[in-house]
Design a protein around this motif. Structure first.
Motif, PDB file in Angstrom:
ATOM      1  N   ILE A 191       0.879  -1.184   0.045  1.00 32.13           N
ATOM      2  CA  ILE A 191       0.045  -0.183  -0.007  1.00 32.13           C
ATOM      3  C   ILE A 191       0.907   1.231  -0.033  1.00 32.13           C
ATOM      4  N   THR A 192       1.937   1.238   0.866  1.00 27.94           N
ATOM      5  CA  THR A 192       2.360   2.480   1.262  1.00 27.94           C
ATOM      6  C   THR A 192       4.074   2.449   0.803  1.00 27.94           C
ATOM      7  N   GLY A 193       4.514   1.266   0.139  1.00 27.71           N
ATOM      8  CA  GLY A 193       5.921   1.134  -0.208  1.00 27.71           C
ATOM      9  C   GLY A 193       6.946   1.079   1.090  1.00 27.71           C
ATOM     10  N   ASN A 194       6.459   0.930   2.047  1.00 25.32           N
ATOM     11  CA  ASN A 194       7.228   0.652   3.657  1.00 25.32           C
ATOM     12  C   ASN A 194       6.376  -0.026   4.414  1.00 25.32           C
ATOM     13  N   THR A 195       6.888  -0.278   5.812  1.00 31.17           N
ATOM     14  CA  THR A 195       6.265  -0.847   6.758  1.00 31.17           C
ATOM     15  C   THR A 195       6.012  -0.022   7.973  1.00 31.17           C
TER      16      THR A 195
END
Length: 301
Positions: A191-195
């Motif tokens: 979703i965001t490209g990171n956690t």
């Protein structure tokens, strides 16, 4: 009362015949369906809203709901076919091939939306990806979110997404309206490209983000900080339905504590959220210890 809004389908699970041939066995499933079943088995008042077929597979779905104490009366019934998902397992992890064209679930529309009533609503799964059902679920969430608690678990299935731009836009709107967001680390990265769950919280109107990390447990993020809740030890048979059961366990404990109202959820304490998350982890551990999405009953705890 909680209403679970999303897909119900038949999981065709891999089996082997006595003659050693590969085969598939039909089992009731679907991410949101699994959450509804888990809630019912945990003695939490629950309804299920989806498009259900009048075919033989739809009979299996309605029968499973009824046996698990789930009220399916809000569902829209049609003679369109039931969605099928063929499951393959690799080292206990599931992958899916979906057959969903012109099905009862997919063709759900805004004309089928139920009346207002339940205290809280749960959304997610592949039902948010396709049209017209995705638009219907979004419309229901945006209609109810101003006055009722809403929870979403995107439960991303990349292989099911054909219009990524449209789907991402829908997720952005629905995540922005939710009070509780549950996401796995893999889903959040998609979703965001990171956690970074803290960044997700800050970019939405959510009160709580639950970041599940498999055997590493769950990170709970709120405006006042974050903390980790360990996973329960289990011998993993497969992971089908694990996240869905976790969501049900979390909502069950929140409901028992009277926290599923707009006013109450804003005041939920660290102890409240720790207890709800730990209970979710506990029931999920039972689900992964047996084949398929088979959530525990309250009597098993």
């Amino acid at each position: 009362m909680i209403i679970c809004c999303g897909e119900a389908l038949i999981d065709m699970l891999p089996r082997q015949t006595e003659a050693g041939e590969s085969a598939f066995a039909p089992h009731a499933g679907g991410a949101v369906f699994n959450t509804a079943v888990a809630l019912g088995r945990l003695d939490t008042p629950v309804q299920f809203f989806s498009g259900l077929s009048s075919d033989l597979f739809g009979d299996i779905l309605r029968d499973q709901l009824a046996k698990s104490n789930v009220d399916s009366s809000p569902a829209a019934i049609s003679d369109r076919p039931t969605t099928l998902a063929f499951v393959t397992l690799t080292d206990g992890h599931a992958s899916y091939a979906f057959y969903d064209e012109n099905t009862a679930g997919r063709m759900l529309s805004v004309d089928d939306l139920p009346a207002s009533g339940p205290d809280a609503l749960f959304f997610g799964g592949i039902s948010l990806v396709v049209e017209p059902c995705g638009a219907a679920y979004e419309a229901l969430m945006l209609r109810e979110a101003p006055t009722r608690v809403t929870m979403i678990d995107p439960n991303i299935r990349p292989g099911f997404i054909t219009d990524e731009e449209s789907y991402r836009a829908r997720l952005t709107r629905m995540l922005g309206a939710a009070d509780i967001i549950k996401t796995s680390d893999e889903d959040l990265e998609w979703i965001t490209g990171n956690t970074d769950a803290q960044a997700l919280l800050a970019s939405t109107g959510a009160k709580i983000v639950l970041l599940t990390r498999g055997s590493e447990g769950v990170t709970v993020v709120t405006a006042t900080g974050s903390f980790d809740v360990p996973a329960q030890k289990a011998t993993v048979v497969d992971t089908v339905g694990a996240g869905d059961t976790f969501s049900a366990g979390f909502l069950t404990e929140m409901d028992k504590r009277g926290l599923l109202t707009k006013e109450a959820i804003a005041k939920a304490t660290h102890d409240d959220l720790n207890a709800a998350t730990a209970f979710g982890a506990r029931v999920a551990a039972i689900t992964v210890s047996r084949a398929g999405a088979n959530p525990p009953w309250a009597s098993e705890l």
